[in-house]
Design an enzyme around this catalytic site. Structure first.
Site, mmCIF file in Angstrom:
data_model
loop_
_atom_site.group_PDB
_atom_site.id
_atom_site.type_symbol
_atom_site.label_atom_id
_atom_site.label_comp_id
_atom_site.label_asym_id
_atom_site.label_seq_id
_atom_site.Cartn_x
_atom_site.Cartn_y
_atom_site.Cartn_z
ATOM 1 N N ASP A 1 2.032 2.518 3.779
ATOM 2 C CA ASP A 1 1.090 3.583 3.417
ATOM 3 C C ASP A 1 1.836 4.879 3.110
ATOM 4 O O ASP A 1 1.309 5.965 3.315
ATOM 5 C CB ASP A 1 0.021 3.824 4.497
ATOM 6 C CG ASP A 1 -1.308 4.285 3.895
ATOM 7 O OD1 ASP A 1 -1.360 4.528 2.670
ATOM 8 O OD2 ASP A 1 -2.285 4.396 4.647
ATOM 9 N N GLU B 1 0.879 -1.173 0.000
ATOM 10 C CA GLU B 1 0.000 0.000 0.000
ATOM 11 C C GLU B 1 0.909 1.212 0.000
ATOM 12 O O GLU B 1 1.230 1.788 1.044
ATOM 13 C CB GLU B 1 -0.962 0.025 1.193
ATOM 14 C CG GLU B 1 -1.985 1.166 1.011
ATOM 15 C CD GLU B 1 -2.960 1.353 2.149
ATOM 16 O OE1 GLU B 1 -3.350 0.361 2.790
ATOM 17 O OE2 GLU B 1 -3.334 2.527 2.382
ATOM 18 N N HIS C 1 -9.066 -0.049 -1.133
ATOM 19 C CA HIS C 1 -8.431 1.035 -0.367
ATOM 20 C C HIS C 1 -9.493 2.031 0.100
ATOM 21 O O HIS C 1 -10.479 2.250 -0.585
ATOM 22 C CB HIS C 1 -7.385 1.727 -1.255
ATOM 23 C CG HIS C 1 -6.602 2.778 -0.549
ATOM 24 N ND1 HIS C 1 -7.029 4.084 -0.430
ATOM 25 C CD2 HIS C 1 -5.416 2.707 0.097
ATOM 26 C CE1 HIS C 1 -6.125 4.767 0.259
ATOM 27 N NE2 HIS C 1 -5.140 3.958 0.591
ATOM 28 N N HIS D 1 1.786 4.691 -2.308
ATOM 29 C CA HIS D 1 1.082 5.502 -3.305
ATOM 30 C C HIS D 1 1.977 6.485 -4.044
ATOM 31 O O HIS D 1 3.031 6.883 -3.561
ATOM 32 C CB HIS D 1 -0.038 6.279 -2.625
ATOM 33 C CG HIS D 1 -0.957 5.428 -1.810
ATOM 34 N ND1 HIS D 1 -1.734 4.434 -2.359
ATOM 35 C CD2 HIS D 1 -1.214 5.394 -0.475
ATOM 36 C CE1 HIS D 1 -2.440 3.848 -1.398
ATOM 37 N NE2 HIS D 1 -2.139 4.403 -0.250
#
Ligand code: GRE
Ligand code: ZN
Length: 326
Positions: free
Chosen positions: A287, A8, A164, A10
Site C-alpha cells: 500500500d 496495491e 480498492h 499507488h
C-alpha cells in the site's frame, strides 16, 4: 525474501494528487506527495533494499471514481493510463500496471479496459469503490445491472479487478459524525469495501461469470473473520435475507476473491485469512506510499508461515494471477 511482488502500490498525476491530501498532517503530506509522483527514484531504491522485484501500479484514490462527469472521467482515466503505460515501458522488469476506469459509464469503462489490456499491455484494473455519476451526490455500486455487460468484458479479457477503498460520502457518514478519526484507512475504508464486496458476492454476478477474480486489500477488509457468520447467522431461522446468487456467500469468497496484505501487517490476521481462503489466494502488497515498504517487507519476511507459503504469497500467486511473463 527476495523478489516479492506487490499489487496495491499507488502513484498519482497532477489531476488526481489532491484526492490523497487530507488523510494526513501537513508535514507527512509533503512526504507522501513526493512519494506518489516518484516512480523511478526512491521507490525503486526502497524496493531494492527490501526484496521487492516488482510493483503492479495503480492510480491513487478516489480519483476517477469521484469525477461525476463521464466524459471528463474518461479523459482523466485515459491520461493516467497513458502516463502509467509509458512509465512501465521504461522498466517492465520492475513495474506492471492496473488500469483506472471511468465507471460513470459502463460502456466507456469496458472500452478503456480493452484498450489498456490489449493496446497498453496492462494486467488488470483497479477501481476505487462506488462511483459518483452525473452529480456529486448520486452514486453507483458495481453489482448494479448496468455493469453486467462491463463484467462480461472483464470475464472475456480474464484479468483481475482490484476493488480498492474510498470513504463513504459525507451524506452517508452519519455513523462517523463526531468520531471523524474513524474515517479513511482506520475503519471507514474497510467497512465500505467489505459491504461492496458482499454486494458483489450476493448479486449472482459470479454465477454468470465464474472466472471473474476480484482482489481486495488490507487482509480482506475484515471479511475473512466475518465470513462464517454471514452464511450462518441465526441458522435456525429459515428463508430469511435472500439474495439472487445461487451459492453460499463463502463459496464466492473462496472462488472469486484474492486478498492482499496491504496495510495489514499482522500475522494473526494473515493466519485467519489462510484458514478461510487458503495460501493460494493471498498476495503480498504494501500500500505504498500510504504505508511503508520496510514495515510490510520486514514483517512479511519474518512472519511465522512455511517457506512454501511465503513464496506463494510473496511472489508466485501474483505471477499466476496476473499471468506475468519472464
Ligand atoms: C490508500 O489508497 O490505500 C490510502 C489512501 C489514503 C490514506 C491511506 C491509504 O488513499 O491507505
Ligand atoms: Zn491503497
Amino acid at each position: 525474501m527476495k523478489n516479492k511482488i506487490g499489487l496495491e502500490e499507488h502513484f498519482a498525476i497532477e489531476d488526481t494528487i489532491n484526492d490523497s491530501a487530507g488523510f494526513f498532517p501537513d508535514d507527512i503530506w509533503q512526504e507522501l506527495r513526493g512519494r506518489l509522483f516518484d516512480l523511478h527514484d526512491k521507490r525503486l531504491r526502497l524496493m531494492d533494499q527490501h526484496g521487492m522485484e516488482m510493483m503492479i501500479l495503480s492510480l491513487n484514490a478516489p480519483a476517477i471514481q469521484a469525477i461525476p462527469d463521464a466524459k471528463r472521467a474518461n479523459e482523466i482515466a485515459r491520461k493516467a493510463n497513458d502516463y502509467l503505460a509509458e512509465q512501465v515501458r521504461k522498466r517492465p522488469d520492475r513495474f506492471q500496471a492496473l488500469a483506472a476506469l471511468p465507471m460513470q459509464d459502463a460502456d466507456l469503462a469496458a472500452r478503456e479496459l480493452q484498450r489498456c489490456v490489449k493496446d497498453l499491455g496492462m494486467v488488470g484494473a483497479l477501481v476505487n469503490g462506488f462511483s459518483q455519476v452525473g452529480d456529486a451526490d448520486t452514486i453507483t455500486y458495481l453489482d448494479e445491472q448496468q455493469y453486467w455487460p462491463f463484467w462480461g468484458t472483464v470475464a472475456e479479457l480474464d484479468v483481475p479487478f482490484y476493488l480498492h477503498p474510498r470513504n463513504p460520502l459525507p451524506a452517508h457518514s452519519r455513523i462517523y459524525k463526531g468520531a471523524e478519526w474513524l474515517l479513511g484507512p482506520i475503519w471507514a475504508f474497510g467497512h465500505e469495501t467489505a459491504v461492496h464486496s458482499l454486494r458483489l458476492m450476493g448479486s449472482g454476478l459470479f454465477d454468470k461469470y465464474p472466472n471473474i477474480q476480484i482482489v481486495i486489500g488490507h487482509m480482506g477488509e475484515g471479511l475473512p473473520f466475518s465470513m462464517w457468520r454471514v452464511d450462518n447467522c441465526n441458522a435456525w431461522v429459515p428463508n430469511r435475507n435472500k439474495y439472487p446468487a445461487k451459492k453460499k456467500i463463502a463459496d464466492y469468497f473462496q472462488s472469486n476473491f484474492h486478498i492482499t496484505t496491504s496495510g495489514n501487517f499482522h500475522t494473526p490476521a494473515m493466519l485467519n485469512t489462510m484458514l478461510v481462503v487458503g495460501a493460494d489466494r493471498i498476495l503480498f502488497s504494501t500500500d505504498w506510499p500510504f504505508e511503508n515498504i520496510d514495515h510490510a517487507a520486514i514483517w512479511f519476511d519474518g512472519s511465522t508461515i512455511s517457506e512454501e507459503d511465503r513464496l506463494k504469497i510473496g511472489r508466485t500467486n501474483a505471477r499466476k494471477l496476473f499471468k506475468l511473463k519472464d
